[in-house]
Every structure is written in structure tokens, then in C-alpha cells.
Design a protein around this motif. Structure first.
Motif, short mmCIF file in Angstrom:
data_model
loop_
_atom_site.label_atom_id
_atom_site.label_comp_id
_atom_site.label_asym_id
_atom_site.label_seq_id
_atom_site.Cartn_x
_atom_site.Cartn_y
_atom_site.Cartn_z
N GLY A 476 -41.25 -62.66 36.96
CA GLY A 476 -41.68 -61.54 36.14
C GLY A 476 -40.70 -61.16 35.04
N PHE A 477 -39.69 -61.99 34.81
CA PHE A 477 -38.71 -61.73 33.77
C PHE A 477 -39.40 -61.68 32.40
CE2 PHE A 477 -35.47 -62.57 30.64
CZ PHE A 477 -34.27 -62.13 31.18
N VAL A 478 -39.09 -60.64 31.62
CA VAL A 478 -39.67 -60.46 30.29
C VAL A 478 -38.57 -60.57 29.25
CG1 VAL A 478 -40.88 -58.86 28.76
CG2 VAL A 478 -41.50 -58.98 31.18
N ALA A 479 -38.72 -61.51 28.33
CA ALA A 479 -37.73 -61.67 27.26
C ALA A 479 -37.68 -60.42 26.40
CB ALA A 479 -38.09 -62.88 26.41
N GLY A 480 -36.47 -60.03 25.98
CA GLY A 480 -36.32 -58.83 25.17
C GLY A 480 -36.24 -57.56 25.99
N THR A 495 -28.55 -35.61 27.90
CA THR A 495 -27.54 -36.33 27.13
C THR A 495 -28.19 -36.92 25.88
OG1 THR A 495 -27.88 -38.53 28.10
CG2 THR A 495 -26.46 -37.00 29.31
N LYS A 496 -27.38 -37.53 25.05
CA LYS A 496 -27.87 -38.20 23.84
C LYS A 496 -28.06 -39.70 24.05
CE LYS A 496 -26.10 -34.86 20.49
NZ LYS A 496 -25.32 -34.67 19.23
N LEU A 497 -27.98 -40.14 25.29
CA LEU A 497 -28.15 -41.55 25.58
C LEU A 497 -29.60 -41.97 25.36
CD1 LEU A 497 -26.01 -41.99 28.82
CD2 LEU A 497 -25.31 -42.23 26.43
N VAL A 498 -29.79 -43.14 24.83
CA VAL A 498 -31.13 -43.68 24.57
C VAL A 498 -31.38 -44.84 25.51
CG1 VAL A 498 -32.60 -44.77 22.83
CG2 VAL A 498 -30.95 -43.01 22.13
N GLN A 499 -32.56 -44.81 26.15
CA GLN A 499 -32.90 -45.85 27.12
C GLN A 499 -33.00 -47.21 26.46
OE1 GLN A 499 -32.72 -47.44 29.88
NE2 GLN A 499 -33.79 -45.85 31.08
N ASN A 500 -32.72 -48.25 27.19
CA ASN A 500 -32.81 -49.61 26.67
C ASN A 500 -34.26 -49.97 26.37
OD1 ASN A 500 -30.09 -50.36 26.60
ND2 ASN A 500 -30.06 -50.73 28.81
N PRO A 501 -34.48 -50.91 25.44
CA PRO A 501 -35.85 -51.23 24.99
C PRO A 501 -36.77 -51.65 26.13
CG PRO A 501 -34.23 -52.21 23.53
CD PRO A 501 -33.47 -51.67 24.70
N ASN A 502 -38.00 -51.17 26.06
CA ASN A 502 -39.11 -51.58 26.95
C ASN A 502 -39.01 -51.06 28.37
OD1 ASN A 502 -40.38 -53.13 24.84
ND2 ASN A 502 -38.80 -54.70 25.19
N TYR A 503 -38.06 -50.16 28.64
CA TYR A 503 -37.99 -49.54 29.96
C TYR A 503 -38.60 -48.14 29.90
CZ TYR A 503 -35.04 -53.19 31.98
OH TYR A 503 -34.56 -54.38 32.46
#
Length: 503
Positions: A476-480, A495-503
Motif C-alpha cells: 500500500g506504499f504511495v509515492a509522494g 502550533t504552526k507546524l504543517v502536516q506532511n503532504p497527503n496525510y
């Protein structure tokens, strides 16, 4: 770090908790039973205790349920998560199946390395004001920068965009930090290691085993440069560690052990092949009440990877093992690759064969294949008799970097071609009586898979070489997306932290 931790651990932990929670001026309120930070950092003993606290988070490699080795193994093509059921450890199960999200991402994968960063930052600020000889102060500074680089290397590989914190923060500042780019983090890692290396000792005495040496920091720098794809620079650094003639003793005293199996003898700690090693002990009396909190000092991988409900037939030649929890069962794919390799018996505990021969039995766990990770499966002789919880007090050390690893990294950095790369590959194979094969990047990666199986390297190797998306597609690994972890949900709140892409 092989030191008298128990003497300093409680005071160091108390002080560090105060340091991380408070401003640069810290708390001036005198609390009963606690140490005021303003009264701390006055003596060389204070500095040493704080140095110990900066080393302690490094044990996450193999300490606690949420340790790096079993987690990273679970996401690779060499292992499944395993354990008792599909719900036995939501984080490890989610990572293995690539359903991991911010809600089940173990928070300690973020907080523990940052604890190491914070501990290092605070002592770096306080160290100049402590009356102690300059040579010791210079070494401590180098160790702290090397440790900070180590923790940031873990963070940037796991999470990508992470805050780059180089000084102690006030409470309000914790909620306003922003993320740096991976390139900014890597630049700082290089800077810290480059500044640290000249002031670290060439060799470490037995009493100081586990502390950073010039060779360990150089090997780490070479590995960092390899991950950055700075191949020529990586090869240069790794060549310093490996020495001019692969297979012989390097200038830093490193040499491949004659027998691969000796790497996994529990008493064979800090041997000639060990470059960066994590210390564990059965004397810490770890117990369930604080397991994984950073205070425990046992190796948790040992109990996690052993077969569940193990028993052996009377008079059987089967190994005498305690029961484990059946995490990280080995995949059939890896089994088929390694079954004819000389490293098989040290790597794989073949319970399927022992069961078929009526020599031993076990209870099949979740995702059971019948094949277990023998490098870390403890024997009854390794069982502690201390007052802590027995499963949490195994004493086997684990390697973060060992010489066979740096040989293969240098060969890779050289492009997998040429006489030097061939000699490095040959040395690893010759140690286990395997013939030479023509060097290539494919041959090097195949050798890494077999040589380092189960040690937590395979997933990173797949990701950094761009092969994870194809090799792990069935999982199920998704590139990117899945090249990095999601930032734990608790770290994002307010906080001002931004979640990683596609999560």
C-alpha cells in the motif's frame, strides 16, 4: 554510553524536564525534591550528568515498545509487523500496511529525538560558564554537536520538514516554531559533525564505551552525505573510516569480525566491527510503570521478536529460548533469498523447521510465517534475575553503524564501480566465505539486504534509492506520501507546524 547512569539519571532527568519546560532563565521557584536549574551546571559533575541526559534518548534505537528497529523492519519487504493481533501496536501495524496516519503515529518518534536535541542545546549554552578544564569542555561540546546531528538525522529522515531548533526555547516559543526545509536541516547536520570531528578522541576507552569517537562521527557524516547524494564527499569520509585496505584494520582500529555469528554474541559488546553502538543493560531494573519513558535501559527488541509461547521437546537440540511476542516475522521473500546464504542461521530462527522436526513448538502470532529474527532472539542464558520486569531487561547492545555497513556505503558512493568498490564488496562477502561477484549498485544493494537484514536499514535503503514505491506497492506504499511519516497529531495542536503532504 557505558557509564554509571544510575548515579546521575534521576537528577539529570529532573533537571532536563525543568529545562525543556521553562524559559532560558528557567524557574526560580524552589520546589521540594527538585533541583533548581539556577543552582545546577555549577560543577564538572553537573556537566557530566547533563551530558549523560543528552546521550540517553539514543537508546530509542532498540529501547521501548516504540523502538526504531522493530518499527522500521515492519515497513520493509523483509518483515511484517506481526505481534499478537492486528491491533497489537497501532503504529507498527499501520506502518507495515501503510495505513499510518497522524492519529496513530507514535508521538515518541518525534518527542524522543527532540528531547535529545533540547538536552544538547541547553548544555551547549551552559557549558562555557562551568569551571572545568578546556580539553574536557571541548570534548563535551563536540559530543553534544555530534549527538544533535544524530537526532536531527533521524528526524529529517522520518519526517522531512522539521523545526531546526539550535537554542533553548521559552514555553511560548515552542508554539510558534516553524519547520525548516530538509536541505536546511542537512546543512546544519553537516556543520555540527564537521565542527565536532576534530575535537573527538580517535579511540574510546573501555570505561567510556558508547561515547562518540572521531571514527563514529566521521562514519555518520559519510552516511549523511550519502543520503544527500553527495557521493564523492560521502566516499571520502567513509574511506577515512574504512581504511586504505578493506579487510584489514583501519586507522581508527575498526576491523570486520572473523565470524559473522560473533556479532550477535550478547557479551561481545563494542567489538572491532562496532562503530556506533547503543548500550543496554539488565541492571536498570526496567518495569512496566516506566517502560519506554527514557528511564528504562533494557533492549526491547529482544522480547518483541522472539517466538510466542516457545517450548522445546525434552532432549531436543533446539535452542533454549524464553518466549517472546512474535513481532517482525521474516517474509517468505527474504527467507528464500537468504536460506542458502552463510548468514542464514545467525539471521533466521526457522521455527517452521524446528516444529516439523518435532524439536520445538510455538504459538503462531499475527502474520506468522514461521521465520523469526535470530539476530535479536534471546536465549534463556540472557534472562535477567534482577528485580525489574524480566522481558524488559535484556542486555544485548545494538549497532547503529558497523564496519560492514560503511564498507557497502562507500562502495555505493563510489558508484558501484572500480577496484576500490570491488574490494569493499569482496571483503564483506569473504568474511562469510562467499566468492567475489562483479561489483555493481545492484550487487551492493543485494549484499546490504542480506548482511544487514533485520537491523532497521532496509526501509531507508528502499526509500533513499527510489525503489520503495515499486517494491512496497503490494503493502500500500504511495509515492509522494509514504517516504516520510505523518507528524503526530499531538504535535500539530496549537502550533504552526504543517502536516506532511497527503496525510
Amino acid at each position: 554510553m557505558k557509564i554509571n547512569r544510575n548515579k546521575y539519571l534521576l537528577i539529570a532527568t529532573a533537571v532536563v524536564f525543568t529545562m525543556v519546560s521553562c524559559s532560558e532563565d528557567f524557574l526560580n521557584v524552589d520546589k521540594s525534591g527538585s533541583v533548581s536549574v539556577d543552582d545546577y551546571y555549577k560543577t564538572p559533575a553537573d556537566a557530566y550528568a547533563a551530558l549523560v541526559s543528552a546521550y540517553d534518548p539514543i537508546r530509542k534505537n532498540s529501547g521501548g515498545f516504540e523502538n526504531y528497529i522493530t518499527m522500521l523492519n515492519a515497513g520493509s519487504d523483509d518483515h511484517y509487523a506481526g505481534g499478537g493481533s492486528a491491533t497489537d501496536g497501532a503504529g507498527i501495524q499501520g506502518f507495515s500496511k501503510y495505513t499510518l496516519d497522524a492519529n496513530i503515529m507514535p508521538g515518541s518518534f518525534w518527542s524522543v529525538p527532540y528531547q535529545g536535541v533540547f538536552n544538547a542545546n541547553i548544555l551547549l549554552v551552559k557549558l562555557p560558564g562551568i569551571p572545568m578544564d578546556e580539553a574536557t569542555k571541548s570534548r563535551y561540546t563536540a559530543e553534544l554537536k555530534g549527538l544533535r546531528a544524530y537526532y536531527y538525522f533521524d528526524l529529517v529522515r522520518m519526517f522531512g520538514n522539521v523545526p531546526l531548533i539550535l537554542t533553548p526555547l521559552t514555553t511560548s516559543e515552542v508554539y510558534t516554531v516553524v519547520q525548516a526545509t530538509p536541505s536546511e536541516v542537512y546543512t546544519r547536520i553537516e556543520k555540527d559533525l564537521t565542527e565536532a570531528i576534530p575535537n573527538l578522541p580517535n579511540t574510546i576507552t573501555a570505561a567510556e564505551s558508547g561515547r562518540l569517537s572521531k571514527g563514529a562521527a566521521t562514519a555518520l557524516l559519510g552516511k549523511v552525505l550519502l543520503y544527500e547524494k553527495k557521493y564523492a564527499e560521502a566516499a571520502t569520509q567513509l574511506a577515512l573510516v574504512n581504511g586504505p585496505t578493506p579487510g584489514t584494520t583501519s586507522p581508527y582500529g575498526y576491523k570486520l569480525l572473523t565470524k559473522f555469528s560473533d556479532l550477535w554474541v550478547v557479551s561481545n559488546k563494542f567489538n572491532s566491527e562496532s562503530i556506533l553502538e547503543i548500550s543496554h543493560t539488565s541492571e536498570g531494573n526496567s518495569d512496566w510503570g516506566f517502560w519506554g519513558s527514557g528511564r528504562d535501559e533494557g533492549n526491547s527488541v529482544n522480547v518483541m521478536v522472539g517466538p510466542r509461547g516457545y517450548s522445546r521437546t525434552t532432549g531436543s537440540p533446539a535452542p533454549d529460548l524464553p518466549s517472546g511476542w512474535s513481532f517482525n516475522p521474516i517474509t517468505v521473500d527474504l527467507y528464500n533469498l537468504i536460506k542458502m546464504d552463510p548468514r542464514f542461521n545467525s539471521t533466521v530462527l526457522d521455527m517452521k523447521a524446528l516444529q516439523a522436526a518435532n524439536e520445538a513448538d510455538y504459538i503462531a502470532g499475527y502474520q506468522d510465517t514461521g521465520y523469526f529474527l535470530n539476530k535479536f532472539t534471546p536465549t534463556q542464558a540472557d534472562v535477567t534475575t534482577g528485580t525489574g520486569a524480566q522481558p524488559l531487561n535484556y542486555k544485548q547492545n545494538t549497532y547503529v553503524i558497523r564496519l560492514a555497513d560503511t564498507y557497502l556505503m562507500e562502495a555505493e558512493a563510489l558508484g558501484g564501480t572500480g577496484a576500490r568498490a570491488q574490494a569493499l564488496l569482496d571483503a564483506v562477502r569473504a568474511r562469510v566465505a562467499l566468492p567475489s561477484v562483479p561489483v555493481s549498485q545492484v550487487a551492493i544493494m543485494n549484499e546490504r539486504r542480506l548482511e544487514l537484514a533485520g537491523e532497521g536499514h532496509r526501509w531507508y535503503d528502499l526509500v533513499r534509492t527510489g525503489k520503495a514505491a515499486s517494491v512496497l506497492a503490494s503493502r500500500g506504499f504511495v509515492a509522494g506520501k509514504n517516504e516520510i511519516f505523518p507528524i503526530p497529531f499531538g504535535e500539530l495542536k496549537n502550533t504552526k507546524l504543517v502536516q506532511n503532504p497527503n496525510y
